[in-house]
Design a protein around this motif. Structure first.
Motif, PDB file in Angstrom:
ATOM      1  N   VAL A   2       0.834  -1.205   0.000  1.00 35.51           N
ATOM      2  CA  VAL A   2       0.000   0.000   0.000  1.00 35.51           C
ATOM      3  C   VAL A   2       0.867   1.253   0.000  1.00 35.51           C
ATOM      4  CG1 VAL A   2      -1.656   1.332   1.364  1.00 35.51           C
ATOM      5  CG2 VAL A   2      -1.954  -1.137   1.083  1.00 35.51           C
ATOM      6  N   ARG A   3       1.958   1.234   0.771  1.00 34.23           N
ATOM      7  CA  ARG A   3       2.832   2.398   0.835  1.00 34.23           C
ATOM      8  C   ARG A   3       3.482   2.705  -0.512  1.00 34.23           C
ATOM      9  NH1 ARG A   3       5.640   0.664   4.561  1.00 34.23           N
ATOM     10  NH2 ARG A   3       7.632   0.153   3.588  1.00 34.23           N
ATOM     11  N   ARG A   4       3.709   1.677  -1.286  1.00 32.61           N
ATOM     12  CA  ARG A   4       4.332   1.868  -2.591  1.00 32.61           C
ATOM     13  C   ARG A   4       3.328   2.159  -3.701  1.00 32.61           C
ATOM     14  NH1 ARG A   4       9.612  -0.031  -3.481  1.00 32.61           N
ATOM     15  NH2 ARG A   4      10.660  -0.784  -1.622  1.00 32.61           N
ATOM     16  N   THR A   5       2.075   1.774  -3.512  1.00 28.91           N
ATOM     17  CA  THR A   5       1.112   1.879  -4.612  1.00 28.91           C
ATOM     18  C   THR A   5       0.157   3.055  -4.498  1.00 28.91           C
ATOM     19  OG1 THR A   5      -0.379   0.359  -3.443  1.00 28.91           O
ATOM     20  CG2 THR A   5       1.113  -0.595  -5.082  1.00 28.91           C
ATOM     21  N   TRP A   6       0.127   3.758  -3.366  1.00 33.38           N
ATOM     22  CA  TRP A   6      -0.871   4.815  -3.248  1.00 33.38           C
ATOM     23  C   TRP A   6      -0.700   5.906  -4.298  1.00 33.38           C
ATOM     24  CZ3 TRP A   6       0.108   9.907  -2.548  1.00 33.38           C
ATOM     25  CH2 TRP A   6       1.338  10.286  -2.007  1.00 33.38           C
TER      26      TRP A   6
ATOM     27  N   SER B 277     -15.241   1.088 -20.977  1.00 32.39           N
ATOM     28  CA  SER B 277     -13.914   1.454 -21.457  1.00 32.39           C
ATOM     29  C   SER B 277     -13.051   2.009 -20.331  1.00 32.39           C
ATOM     30  CB  SER B 277     -14.035   2.482 -22.586  1.00 32.39           C
ATOM     31  OG  SER B 277     -12.760   2.920 -22.999  1.00 32.39           O
ATOM     32  N   ALA B 278     -13.631   2.883 -19.492  1.00 31.85           N
ATOM     33  CA  ALA B 278     -12.875   3.451 -18.372  1.00 31.85           C
ATOM     34  C   ALA B 278     -12.456   2.366 -17.392  1.00 31.85           C
ATOM     35  CB  ALA B 278     -13.714   4.519 -17.681  1.00 31.85           C
ATOM     36  N   LEU B 279     -13.364   1.410 -17.122  1.00 33.28           N
ATOM     37  CA  LEU B 279     -13.052   0.308 -16.208  1.00 33.28           C
ATOM     38  C   LEU B 279     -11.951  -0.573 -16.776  1.00 33.28           C
ATOM     39  CD1 LEU B 279     -13.718  -1.262 -13.627  1.00 33.28           C
ATOM     40  CD2 LEU B 279     -15.446  -2.509 -14.928  1.00 33.28           C
ATOM     41  N   ALA B 280     -12.001  -0.834 -18.087  1.00 31.74           N
ATOM     42  CA  ALA B 280     -10.980  -1.664 -18.717  1.00 31.74           C
ATOM     43  C   ALA B 280      -9.612  -1.002 -18.630  1.00 31.74           C
ATOM     44  CB  ALA B 280     -11.349  -1.927 -20.176  1.00 31.74           C
ATOM     45  N   VAL B 281      -9.573   0.314 -18.831  1.00 32.56           N
ATOM     46  CA  VAL B 281      -8.295   1.039 -18.748  1.00 32.56           C
ATOM     47  C   VAL B 281      -7.745   0.984 -17.329  1.00 32.56           C
ATOM     48  CG1 VAL B 281      -7.245   3.318 -18.895  1.00 32.56           C
ATOM     49  CG2 VAL B 281      -8.786   2.549 -20.696  1.00 32.56           C
ATOM     50  N   ALA B 282      -8.611   1.209 -16.336  1.00 28.65           N
ATOM     51  CA  ALA B 282      -8.164   1.188 -14.940  1.00 28.65           C
ATOM     52  C   ALA B 282      -7.635  -0.187 -14.548  1.00 28.65           C
ATOM     53  CB  ALA B 282      -9.314   1.598 -14.026  1.00 28.65           C
ATOM     54  N   LEU B 283      -8.370  -1.234 -14.903  1.00 34.12           N
ATOM     55  CA  LEU B 283      -7.934  -2.588 -14.560  1.00 34.12           C
ATOM     56  C   LEU B 283      -6.640  -2.942 -15.264  1.00 34.12           C
ATOM     57  CD1 LEU B 283     -11.365  -4.466 -14.674  1.00 34.12           C
ATOM     58  CD2 LEU B 283     -10.035  -3.864 -12.647  1.00 34.12           C
ATOM     59  N   ARG B 284      -6.499  -2.500 -16.524  1.00 33.11           N
ATOM     60  CA  ARG B 284      -5.278  -2.810 -17.274  1.00 33.11           C
ATOM     61  C   ARG B 284      -4.068  -2.115 -16.652  1.00 33.11           C
ATOM     62  NH1 ARG B 284      -7.286  -1.849 -21.538  1.00 33.11           N
ATOM     63  NH2 ARG B 284      -7.797  -3.970 -22.174  1.00 33.11           N
ATOM     64  N   LEU B 285      -4.234  -0.851 -16.262  1.00 34.95           N
ATOM     65  CA  LEU B 285      -3.129  -0.129 -15.627  1.00 34.95           C
ATOM     66  C   LEU B 285      -2.717  -0.787 -14.316  1.00 34.95           C
ATOM     67  CD1 LEU B 285      -4.182   3.591 -16.249  1.00 34.95           C
ATOM     68  CD2 LEU B 285      -2.334   2.327 -17.358  1.00 34.95           C
ATOM     69  N   LEU B 286      -3.705  -1.176 -13.507  1.00 35.00           N
ATOM     70  CA  LEU B 286      -3.395  -1.825 -12.234  1.00 35.00           C
ATOM     71  C   LEU B 286      -2.742  -3.187 -12.463  1.00 35.00           C
ATOM     72  CD1 LEU B 286      -6.623  -0.980 -10.194  1.00 35.00           C
ATOM     73  CD2 LEU B 286      -4.332  -0.016  -9.881  1.00 35.00           C
ATOM     74  N   GLY B 287      -3.242  -3.929 -13.453  1.00 36.47           N
ATOM     75  CA  GLY B 287      -2.679  -5.247 -13.734  1.00 36.47           C
ATOM     76  C   GLY B 287      -1.251  -5.186 -14.232  1.00 36.47           C
ATOM     77  N   ILE B 288      -0.918  -4.118 -14.955  1.00 40.11           N
ATOM     78  CA  ILE B 288       0.452  -3.952 -15.440  1.00 40.11           C
ATOM     79  C   ILE B 288       1.374  -3.459 -14.328  1.00 40.11           C
ATOM     80  CG2 ILE B 288       1.906  -2.579 -16.989  1.00 40.11           C
ATOM     81  CD1 ILE B 288      -0.355  -2.669 -19.026  1.00 40.11           C
ATOM     82  N   ALA B 289       0.866  -2.519 -13.518  1.00 38.84           N
ATOM     83  CA  ALA B 289       1.721  -1.876 -12.522  1.00 38.84           C
ATOM     84  C   ALA B 289       2.001  -2.752 -11.306  1.00 38.84           C
ATOM     85  CB  ALA B 289       1.085  -0.563 -12.077  1.00 38.84           C
ATOM     86  N   LEU B 290       1.031  -3.566 -10.881  1.00 37.77           N
ATOM     87  CA  LEU B 290       1.207  -4.354  -9.661  1.00 37.77           C
ATOM     88  C   LEU B 290       2.413  -5.288  -9.725  1.00 37.77           C
ATOM     89  CD1 LEU B 290       0.285  -5.113  -6.869  1.00 37.77           C
ATOM     90  CD2 LEU B 290      -1.387  -6.676  -7.869  1.00 37.77           C
ATOM     91  N   PRO B 291       2.609  -6.065 -10.804  1.00 36.34           N
ATOM     92  CA  PRO B 291       3.821  -6.898 -10.848  1.00 36.34           C
ATOM     93  C   PRO B 291       5.105  -6.072 -10.811  1.00 36.34           C
ATOM     94  CG  PRO B 291       2.237  -7.630 -12.491  1.00 36.34           C
ATOM     95  CD  PRO B 291       1.736  -6.328 -11.967  1.00 36.34           C
ATOM     96  N   GLY B 292       5.095  -4.921 -11.484  1.00 40.05           N
ATOM     97  CA  GLY B 292       6.280  -4.071 -11.456  1.00 40.05           C
ATOM     98  C   GLY B 292       6.601  -3.569 -10.065  1.00 40.05           C
ATOM     99  N   ILE B 293       5.561  -3.217  -9.311  1.00 41.30           N
ATOM    100  CA  ILE B 293       5.774  -2.754  -7.944  1.00 41.30           C
ATOM    101  C   ILE B 293       6.313  -3.877  -7.067  1.00 41.30           C
ATOM    102  CG2 ILE B 293       4.580  -1.928  -5.875  1.00 41.30           C
ATOM    103  CD1 ILE B 293       2.733  -0.365  -7.750  1.00 41.30           C
ATOM    104  N   LEU B 294       5.784  -5.080  -7.260  1.00 39.57           N
ATOM    105  CA  LEU B 294       6.291  -6.222  -6.495  1.00 39.57           C
ATOM    106  C   LEU B 294       7.751  -6.498  -6.815  1.00 39.57           C
ATOM    107  CD1 LEU B 294       3.217  -8.638  -6.747  1.00 39.57           C
ATOM    108  CD2 LEU B 294       4.008  -7.395  -4.715  1.00 39.57           C
ATOM    109  N   VAL B 295       8.117  -6.344  -8.079  1.00 41.07           N
ATOM    110  CA  VAL B 295       9.517  -6.555  -8.474  1.00 41.07           C
ATOM    111  C   VAL B 295      10.410  -5.500  -7.837  1.00 41.07           C
ATOM    112  CG1 VAL B 295      11.125  -6.504 -10.423  1.00 41.07           C
ATOM    113  CG2 VAL B 295       8.982  -7.763 -10.606  1.00 41.07           C
ATOM    114  N   LEU B 296       9.995  -4.240  -7.906  1.00 43.76           N
ATOM    115  CA  LEU B 296      10.797  -3.171  -7.305  1.00 43.76           C
ATOM    116  C   LEU B 296      10.904  -3.328  -5.792  1.00 43.76           C
ATOM    117  CD1 LEU B 296       9.544  -0.033  -9.270  1.00 43.76           C
ATOM    118  CD2 LEU B 296      11.742  -1.191  -9.502  1.00 43.76           C
TER     119      LEU B 296
END
Length: 249
Positions: A65-69, A91-110
């Motif tokens: 949470v501290r890294r993703t806020w 469309s807005a929901l798809a964009v939001a879910l796609r951004l979160l799905g892409i960013a979450l693994p990157g945050i876990l890696v970092l």
């Protein structure tokens, strides 16, 4: 400017024991799977799989949470803008879910990767130029110094009586001049660092010895296969639901 000081990686997490190249490969696979489709089902399923896998990575929810806020704030802004411009909730929901799905693994890696291990793995496994890899590592190590320079210059200006007070115009002017001062200090430090690295043979062009081996173990390959399986499951669910559509068509 304190955001320039990167958070220390959690080396006690289970994901921290995986090869950085394997983690990058898994993240790239997930990103490719999400960019190939425009439907909301694929990112929704994949995001659910990622959230379910968070406990297995060993990353604490508080750390996540501290890294993703900041990301959540940005995604909310993008979603609202997309909703206002396009006018489609799906469309807005798809964009939001796609951004979160892409960013979450990157945050876990970092959150679980030491920059030194990443540089070593890039050189050993992907044969990235040592000059580029360790130069980028050195630049990353200097980020906290930028924050320190910012605060030091701000204190020095206040000691000289250079304060904006309540004037927003003066505040902007002083802010730009302070950014310029930090930039000059960073360039000077970078030149000194580059000279020191050249003196230590980072551009010698001869084969380098390996001080910290970064092998690809069975668990690392299992992580890559797990990413492929997750993308496959999410895509299959979208195909069965009849929502999957190829992007760029």
């Amino acid at each position: 400017m304190s955001l320039l000081a990167p958070l220390a990686p959690d080396t006690s997490a289970a994901l921290a024991r995986r090869n950085p190249v394997a983690k990058l490969a898994a993240t790239t696979i997930v990103m490719a799977g999400l960019l190939l489709t425009l439907d909301p089902v694929t990112p929704a399923v994949l995001l659910a799989i990622e959230l379910a896998a968070v406990p297995a990575t060993g990353v604490r929810w508080a750390t996540l949470v501290r890294r993703t806020w900041p990301l959540l704030v940005g995604v909310a802004g993008v979603t609202i803008a997309n909703l206002l411009i396009v006018g489609s909730v799906e469309s807005a929901l798809a964009v939001a879910l796609r951004l979160l799905g892409i960013a979450l693994p990157g945050i876990l890696v970092l959150a679980t990767t030491d920059p030194m291990d990443l540089a070593d793995a890039l050189v050993q496994r992907l044969h990235v130029s040592p000059r580029f890899a360790y130069g980028a590592l050195a630049a990353l190590r200097l980020l906290p110094l930028l924050a320190a320079d910012w605060h030091q210059i701000a204190r020095a200006r206040r000691a000289r009586g250079l304060e904006a007070g309540w004037s927003p115009v003066v505040r902007v002017q002083l802010g730009f001049s302070q950014v310029f001062a930090v930039l000059v200090a960073a360039i000077r430090r970078g030149v000194r660092l580059a000279t020191a690295m050249e003196a230590r043979g980072f551009d010698a062009g001869v084969p380098r010895t390996i001080a910290r081996p970064q092998p690809m173990r069975a668990a690392d390959w299992a992580l890559v296969l797990a990413a492929i399986a997750a993308v496959g499951v999410a895509t299959a669910v979208a195909v069965v639901a009849g929502t999957w559509s190829l992007a760029f068509t």
